[in-house]
Design a protein around this motif. Structure first.
Motif, mmCIF file in Angstrom:
data_model
loop_
_atom_site.group_PDB
_atom_site.id
_atom_site.type_symbol
_atom_site.label_atom_id
_atom_site.label_comp_id
_atom_site.label_asym_id
_atom_site.label_seq_id
_atom_site.Cartn_x
_atom_site.Cartn_y
_atom_site.Cartn_z
ATOM 1 N N ASN A 168 -4.444 4.647 -2.312
ATOM 2 C CA ASN A 168 -5.604 5.202 -1.618
ATOM 3 C C ASN A 168 -6.271 6.257 -2.487
ATOM 4 N N GLU A 176 -6.351 -5.301 8.012
ATOM 5 C CA GLU A 176 -5.293 -4.310 8.218
ATOM 6 C C GLU A 176 -5.242 -3.888 9.676
ATOM 7 N N LYS A 198 -11.341 -4.584 2.731
ATOM 8 C CA LYS A 198 -10.329 -4.340 3.759
ATOM 9 C C LYS A 198 -11.014 -4.177 5.095
ATOM 10 N N GLU A 232 -7.884 1.743 -3.474
ATOM 11 C CA GLU A 232 -8.532 1.624 -2.177
ATOM 12 C C GLU A 232 -9.459 2.807 -2.009
ATOM 13 N N GLU A 279 0.861 -1.175 0.000
ATOM 14 C CA GLU A 279 0.000 0.000 0.000
ATOM 15 C C GLU A 279 0.896 1.224 0.000
HETATM 16 CA CA CA Z 1 -5.500 2.637 3.238
#
Ligand code: CA
Length: 403
Positions: A87, A208, A172, A121, A32
């Motif tokens: 993101n 996460e 997630k 994301e 990420e």
């Molecule tokens: Ca994130």
């Protein structure tokens, strides 16, 4: 930190990378990208910058575009089965109809970065724009192979609804909530639901914010295929050795598996215990009516059971409930002829019992009337009737492997 400081000092805007590990291969399968700003030797998260409503979108876009560029430039050196999670705030996504961002990605495709490796994301935090337009854009991105992930963090209220609408590739789940014990029972149930939903729609679960061993165990147990968090690896400015955690993850899995197997063995032997006990009593009471059968059962299961009844194979109740309240056992005739075929697993279990001629110990669930966490032992009495014995929380608690 002033927005203008950052905008006039873009060379100190740098990407950090937090590795994501997979359960099946126990190695890094993605990173990420997280925005950082280097200021006087300190590394500051750019999160607050991106979340600040006072900062105009074009500034954010400029900083973001640079981050993406720097990150993807670096990603070119990765093996080509490693994905990159970016993101994307909904407002930022919709910036100029999402065209400049797509062009940026396509420029990297020409340099050899397959767009299937890109995972967006999506966070919809304060998005007030047209949701259909947003979804349309996301589906359009998908036609390029780009994958979508949605996170449970900011949009709790309509999370399930959005999962239904977007059918994301990855869901997630933030395990931060697992820190406080107060919320964990309900959180566990919600997670279980999410894991079923993910399975149905073919989405992968990524857990996460894993910061402790038990959170990793939890992720593993709840269908998590991908893991991310400080317990594994904090965000770092460079890529890590893909197999860096292989030994450690394998060791952890051995622990989790051993624990789970012990639990399953305990459940299995409890089922055997009930099978033998109930079978004995039923054989000794072949000629009696159900109320007399219950009385015999209670002699041996008084401390274990709190409710008994008999249904036919279509779920129509043929006996009254025999129920243990504060003042002892009593008969509740109002339950005769109620139907339970609508309950989850009811018919599956009937068919299983009928074919295997053997009882079944259920999973844990909350009893609708008492609210207690219980299990039910069900048992095929004869060709048509099935006995149900609800087991007290107290008994499960005393045999903690059953909880
Ligand atoms: Ca994130």
């Amino acid at each position: 930190m002033d927005a203008l400081d950052i905008l006039t000092d873009l060379e100190n805007v740098i990407p950090y990378f937090q590795p994501i590990f997979s359960a099946d291969e126990q190695r890094v399968i993605a990173y990420e990208v997280l925005g950082r700003y280097r200021s006087d030797g300190n590394i500051i998260s750019l999160g607050p910058f991106f979340h600040d409503d006072q900062i105009p979108d074009e500034y954010k876009y400029e900083v973001d575009q640079l981050l993406v560029k720097k990150a993807l430039e670096r990603a070119l050196e990765l093996e080509d089965d490693v994905s990159i999670f970016l993101n994307r705030d909904a407002d930022l996504l919709m910036y100029r109809h999402g065209e400049p961002f797509l062009h940026e990605l396509m420029a990297f495709e020409k340099k050899g970065l397959n767009l299937k490796r890109i995972v967006l994301e999506i966070s919809e935090g304060n998005y007030e724009g047209d949701i259909d337009q947003l979804d349309h854009l996301l589906q359009y991105y998908r036609t390029y192979g780009i994958r979508l992930a949605i996170a449970s963090i900011d949009s709790e209220s309509n999370f399930i609804e959005r999962i239904g609408q977007l059918s994301p590739d990855i869901i997630k789940i933030n395990l931060q909530a697992l820190k406080s014990n107060a919320t964990s029972t309900n959180f566990t149930d919600v997670l279980f639901t999410l894991s079923l939903l993910a399975r149905k729609i073919g989405a992968t679960l990524l857990f996460e914010n894993i910061e402790m061993s038990y959170q990793l165990q939890y992720a593993w147990k709840n269908g998590g295929r991908y893991y991310q968090g400080f317990y594994l690896q904090p965000p770092v400015p460079m890529f890590v050795e893909r197999d860096a955690l292989k030994g450690r993850l394998k060791g952890k899995f051995h622990e989790f598996i051993a624990y789970e197997k012990r639990k399953l063995e305990a459940i299995y032997s409890t089922a055997e215990f009930f099978q033998n006990k109930v079978q004995d009593i039923v054989i000794r009471n072949k000629k009696v009516n159900y109320e007399e059968l219950f009385a015999s059962l209670v002699k041996e299961l008084d401390q274990i059971a709190f409710r008994m009844y008999v249904c036919d194979e279509d779920g129509f109740q043929k006996s009254a409930n025999y129920f243990k309240g504060e003042s002892g056992w009593s008969t509740q005739i109002e339950y005769i002829q109620k139907n339970w075929s609508w309950r989850p697993y009811f018919l599956e279990n009937i068919i299983k019992m009928r074919n295997e001629r053997k009882g079944i110990l259920s999973d844990l669930y909350s009893d609708i009337e008492t609210g207690d966490t219980i299990r039910t032992f069900s048992y095929p009495l004869n060709g048509n009737d099935y006995l149900f014995i609800d087991i007290t929380y107290q008994y499960l608690f005393e045999n903690e492997q059953l909880l």
